[in-house]
Write a protein that holds these residues in place. Structure first.
Motif, mmCIF file in Angstrom:
data_model
loop_
_atom_site.group_PDB
_atom_site.id
_atom_site.type_symbol
_atom_site.label_atom_id
_atom_site.label_comp_id
_atom_site.label_asym_id
_atom_site.label_seq_id
_atom_site.Cartn_x
_atom_site.Cartn_y
_atom_site.Cartn_z
ATOM 1 N N ARG A 78 0.810 -1.219 0.000
ATOM 2 C CA ARG A 78 0.000 0.000 0.000
ATOM 3 C C ARG A 78 0.850 1.279 0.000
ATOM 4 N N GLY A 79 2.118 1.174 -0.367
ATOM 5 C CA GLY A 79 2.974 2.356 -0.390
ATOM 6 C C GLY A 79 3.178 2.976 0.972
ATOM 7 N N THR A 80 3.036 2.160 2.030
ATOM 8 C CA THR A 80 3.091 2.662 3.400
ATOM 9 C C THR A 80 4.140 1.890 4.195
ATOM 10 N N LEU A 81 4.821 2.584 5.095
ATOM 11 C CA LEU A 81 5.848 1.959 5.914
ATOM 12 C C LEU A 81 5.234 0.979 6.925
ATOM 13 N N HIS A 82 5.898 -0.157 7.095
ATOM 14 C CA HIS A 82 5.501 -1.169 8.065
ATOM 15 C C HIS A 82 6.739 -1.732 8.750
ATOM 16 N N LEU A 83 6.531 -2.307 9.930
ATOM 17 C CA LEU A 83 7.544 -3.122 10.582
ATOM 18 C C LEU A 83 7.322 -4.580 10.187
ATOM 19 N N LEU A 84 8.420 -5.286 9.914
ATOM 20 C CA LEU A 84 8.338 -6.686 9.531
ATOM 21 C C LEU A 84 9.512 -7.456 10.118
ATOM 22 N N ALA A 85 9.376 -8.778 10.145
ATOM 23 C CA ALA A 85 10.518 -9.630 10.421
ATOM 24 C C ALA A 85 11.416 -9.607 9.191
ATOM 25 N N PRO A 86 12.730 -9.540 9.349
ATOM 26 C CA PRO A 86 13.616 -9.379 8.190
ATOM 27 C C PRO A 86 13.477 -10.485 7.154
ATOM 28 N N GLU A 87 13.281 -11.728 7.597
ATOM 29 C CA GLU A 87 13.214 -12.830 6.629
ATOM 30 C C GLU A 87 11.944 -12.809 5.794
ATOM 31 N N ASP A 88 10.950 -11.996 6.204
ATOM 32 C CA ASP A 88 9.680 -11.934 5.483
ATOM 33 C C ASP A 88 9.634 -10.863 4.393
ATOM 34 N N LEU A 89 10.511 -9.869 4.476
ATOM 35 C CA LEU A 89 10.356 -8.701 3.604
ATOM 36 C C LEU A 89 10.485 -9.043 2.127
ATOM 37 N N ARG A 90 11.505 -9.801 1.727
ATOM 38 C CA ARG A 90 11.726 -10.016 0.306
ATOM 39 C C ARG A 90 10.584 -10.784 -0.355
ATOM 40 N N PHE A 196 20.212 -3.769 0.821
ATOM 41 C CA PHE A 196 19.327 -4.821 1.311
ATOM 42 C C PHE A 196 20.111 -6.073 1.703
ATOM 43 N N GLU A 197 20.965 -6.566 0.796
ATOM 44 C CA GLU A 197 21.668 -7.822 1.039
ATOM 45 C C GLU A 197 22.638 -7.722 2.212
ATOM 46 N N ASP A 198 23.158 -6.517 2.450
ATOM 47 C CA ASP A 198 24.058 -6.355 3.599
ATOM 48 C C ASP A 198 23.300 -6.464 4.913
ATOM 49 N N TRP A 199 22.094 -5.917 4.936
ATOM 50 C CA TRP A 199 21.323 -5.863 6.184
ATOM 51 C C TRP A 199 20.493 -7.120 6.406
ATOM 52 N N ILE A 200 20.033 -7.735 5.300
ATOM 53 C CA ILE A 200 19.213 -8.947 5.399
ATOM 54 C C ILE A 200 19.863 -10.013 4.517
ATOM 55 N N PRO A 201 20.905 -10.674 5.018
ATOM 56 C CA PRO A 201 21.626 -11.637 4.182
ATOM 57 C C PRO A 201 20.845 -12.913 3.904
ATOM 58 N N GLU A 202 19.863 -13.239 4.737
ATOM 59 C CA GLU A 202 19.080 -14.461 4.541
ATOM 60 C C GLU A 202 17.594 -14.124 4.502
ATOM 61 N N SER A 203 16.945 -14.543 3.427
ATOM 62 C CA SER A 203 15.512 -14.306 3.252
ATOM 63 C C SER A 203 14.822 -15.617 2.912
ATOM 64 N N ARG A 204 13.588 -15.736 3.314
ATOM 65 C CA ARG A 204 12.788 -16.888 2.899
ATOM 66 C C ARG A 204 12.486 -16.771 1.407
ATOM 67 N N ASP A 205 12.316 -17.901 0.754
ATOM 68 C CA ASP A 205 12.055 -17.932 -0.679
ATOM 69 C C ASP A 205 10.721 -18.626 -0.908
ATOM 70 N N LEU A 206 9.686 -17.829 -1.173
ATOM 71 C CA LEU A 206 8.355 -18.370 -1.415
ATOM 72 C C LEU A 206 7.873 -17.922 -2.786
ATOM 73 N N GLY A 207 7.319 -18.841 -3.544
ATOM 74 C CA GLY A 207 6.702 -18.488 -4.816
ATOM 75 C C GLY A 207 5.430 -17.694 -4.588
ATOM 76 N N ARG A 208 4.875 -17.152 -5.668
ATOM 77 C CA ARG A 208 3.724 -16.263 -5.505
ATOM 78 C C ARG A 208 2.521 -16.975 -4.872
ATOM 79 N N GLU A 209 2.128 -18.116 -5.383
ATOM 80 C CA GLU A 209 0.952 -18.792 -4.843
ATOM 81 C C GLU A 209 1.180 -19.220 -3.399
ATOM 82 N N GLU A 210 2.330 -19.813 -3.139
ATOM 83 C CA GLU A 210 2.648 -20.229 -1.766
ATOM 84 C C GLU A 210 2.724 -19.021 -0.842
ATOM 85 N N GLY A 211 3.325 -17.936 -1.337
ATOM 86 C CA GLY A 211 3.463 -16.737 -0.521
ATOM 87 C C GLY A 211 2.127 -16.105 -0.188
ATOM 88 N N ILE A 212 1.232 -16.018 -1.165
ATOM 89 C CA ILE A 212 -0.083 -15.432 -0.897
ATOM 90 C C ILE A 212 -0.843 -16.291 0.116
#
Length: 374
Positions: A78-90, A196-212
């Protein structure tokens, strides 16, 4: 007999789902991860939103979580700032960034922002962040430092051009807001933008359907009872995809029928209907922009429509602090004075708070002032 459904009961179920009743969450990262994304354009209010859900913490603890990267702040939806867990952002950006890009495309044309401009500014941002790195700290730069660097490289930042460029760099996963910037040797109120990669070196990898499907499940678990339209508005996921995701996870949720609509929530929250939903005498002083009210397309379940203007004057998108009594928004509140003279002032919608409610509110106010000062 199961507790009959009323708007107040539905509101208290939401309070419970959001960790606003009983013990809350054991830690800051736990609360943010459970909520998935917490509105955070007003950083002070976001701190208090976390504080209300994690007993015993102070604003400095939430700040420390940002400094440590156990919680991050960005523009995931929504173009709005949020707090998130780092592994969830990407992976969330992978779902939402395309629609956000379409939403701002015409504005980018007005501002003469091209894909080449974005690539140019990305390279400038990386170089500026590295040049400003000090000691063992993160490579990062404040918004003003980046804007200066953009201007010096021939990239104008006026007329909101700069913030649109910066937002795009974050939305595309090149930058993220990292630790708080120092100001005069003290912790400031701004965050550094870091690669981004410096601050969040590890991210979860979810496809679109699984992620939604995961995003939808976690929304209903942390915000339920809510409708599929509430989720689609909150996440900006198209309804068609949202309904497909619901078919995947509906066996992990409970459906409630209320006023002709289907509401979804976790089995744990729904089980409270058998034993009596807690919080009937609760009174909370919640921050402006809190997910309890903002996180739904239809807010009339907990806020009478005739009072909506009192919370968001002129429908300008700026949410005032709210007083919630037994699951219903019954007023707003404000901070008064400063330093030793600081206090809180209730602004109930109808009449005055009763003696017990006034005492409960003032206790909440003292907790807020202590939290923000620590």
């Amino acid at each position: 007999m199961p507790t009959p459904l009323t708007p107040r009961v539905m509101g208290r179920l939401r309070l419970a789902s959001q960790g606003l009743l009983a013990g809350g969450f054991p830690g800051i990262a736990d609360a943010v991860r459970w909520m998935t994304a917490m509105q955070a354009q007003d950083l002070g209010m976001a701190f208090w939103a976390v504080g209300k859900r994690v007993p015993g913490v102070a604003a400095s603890d939430v700040r420390a979580a940002l400094d440590a990267g156990t919680v991050v702040r960005s523009w995931p939806m929504r173009g709005t700032l949020h707090l998130l867990a780092p592994e969830d952002l990407r992976w969330i950006l992978g779902i939402t960034s395309g629609r956000l890009a379409m939403a701002v495309a015409s504005r980018h044309r007005e501002l003469a922002i091209t894909s080449d401009d974005i690539s140019h500014c990305r390279d400038i941002a990386y170089k500026t962040a590295e040049v400003l790195k000090t000691g063992e700290g993160a490579a990062g730069a404040t918004r003003e430092q980046l804007f200066t660097a953009f201007e010096e490289a021939g990239q104008p930042t006026t007329s909101q051009r700069g913030i649109h460029i910066l937002g795009t760099l974050c939305r595309e996963g090149w930058l993220v807001q990292g630790p708080m910037a120092a100001s005069g040797g003290k912790a400031g109120v701004q965050q550094l933008f870091v690669p981004f990669e410096d601050w969040i070196p590890e991210s979860r990898d979810l496809g679109r359907e699984e992620g939604i499907a995961e995003l939808l499940f976690r929304y209903f678990r942390g915000h339920g009872p809510a409708t599929i339209k509430d989720f689609a508005w909150w996440s900006q996921v198209p309804l068609t995809e949202a309904r497909a995701a619901l078919a995947v996870v509906r066996d992990r949720l409970v459906e409630l029928q209320f006023r002709g609509a289907s509401y979804w929530l976790s089995p744990e929250a729904a089980a409270m209907l058998d034993d009596g939903v807690p919080g009937s005498r609760s009174l909370l002083a919640l921050p402006g922009f809190d997910e309890y009210l903002l996180g739904y397309q239809d807010r009339s379940l907990v806020l009478a429509p005739e009072y909506a203007e009192r919370v968001v004057p002129g429908n300008n998108g700026v949410f005032k602090r709210i007083i919630v009594s037994g699951g219903e928004v019954v007023g707003t509140w404000a901070r008064s004075g400063s330093g030793k003279n600081a206090g809180v002032v209730p602004e109930p919608f109808a009449g005055e708070l009763g003696p017990a409610a006034e005492r409960a509110f003032q206790a909440q106010g003292r907790a807020y002032l202590k939290f923000m000062a620590s």
